[in-house]
Design an enzyme around this catalytic site. Sequence first.
Site, PDB file in Angstrom:
ATOM      1  CB  VAL A 137      -0.977   0.042   1.200  1.00 31.57           C
ATOM      2  CG1 VAL A 137      -2.011  -1.063   1.078  1.00 31.57           C
ATOM      3  CG2 VAL A 137      -0.253  -0.041   2.519  1.00 31.57           C
ATOM      4  CE  LYS A 138       2.447   7.243  -3.974  1.00 31.35           C
ATOM      5  NZ  LYS A 138       2.271   7.813  -5.330  1.00 31.35           N
ATOM      6  CD  GLN A 139      -2.409   6.931   3.008  1.00 35.81           C
ATOM      7  OE1 GLN A 139      -2.453   8.011   2.407  1.00 35.81           O
ATOM      8  NE2 GLN A 139      -3.436   6.073   3.045  1.00 35.81           N
TER       9      GLN A 139
END
Length: 350
Positions: A236-238
């Site tokens: 996941v990219k955040q």
Amino acid sequence: MSQIINLLGDKTEYYLNHVCRTIDKSLIHIPSPDTVDRTWIPSDRNVRTLCSLQTLLGHGRLAGTGYVSILPVDQDIEHTAGASFAPNPVYFDPENIVKLAIEGGCNAVASTFGNLGAVARKYAHKIPFIVKLNHNELLTYPNTYDQVLFGSVDEAWNMGAVAVGATIYFGSEQSRRQLVEISEAFERAHELGMATILWCYLRNGSFKKDGADYHASADLTGQADHLGVTIKADIVKQKLPTNNGGFTALHFGKTNEKMYTELASDHPIDLCRYQVANGYMGRVGLINSGGESHGVSDLKDAVITAVVNKRAGGMGLISGRKAFQRPMKEGIALLHAIQDVYLDPGITIA
């Protein structure tokens, strides 16, 4: 380490010696050379997907560490090509984007169907491709904010990609449709043996209140991450958290007091640790975005983000504009500085 200390300056103690007393590091699945064997073998990912994950982890300067450094260039669609490439027009040519990722020692390059497709035969076997499936385009007037599919998973597979990426605007009116679209896309990607990466971004004008912006609050972004791993994102990219208490300030959702008193503090490493925890305690790797370019402070900002991510238990950084909106030699140096944080054994989980 000396360059990192020089960049951190009087904040060296604050970042490098912080001890996380919220979610203990013993609970975190820390990235390591055997991440695929230790974390993913027990899962339902098929053999080809495991190979793709190992390909991502086995390329570039961070190969064999469990960490990743990814160059993302989809801003030509998200922010217009002119606004993105005017500082360095050579990147209108997709070949230079791929060259920057290769020379910069990245694990992979993430970009559009068009950019990667234009040079796939020459480069898909030289650096892992991550094809971004959907985008928000800004040519609609008045502007609307929605992520729409620009191609198919099968098209990305035929291009030679080892992974697909996608964005969901959690909190937006279109988020439930996007959830269905991307969960189906990720299912197909896994069937074909590709890894999946989800940009778990928030987008809702009501997330700003009384002068405060909660689009990067730890509680809201943490829940976005948790929704992302629920549809089986492998990474996941955040955005790095900048505050907390979005749920309580906006008076929606469900909370528990311990979310703010025991599971997080106001230290950026602890806020990021909360994001990691929402990715199944790090089973699904968290990569934080590098953010927009601010000029002279970019190198320092990028190194700080990398230190926070690594010490929180994250998996790496995905940094684009700070690298490609400057001369290629400087962009390579910035990417190497980020990677040096993850290569430094003295910088450990907090």
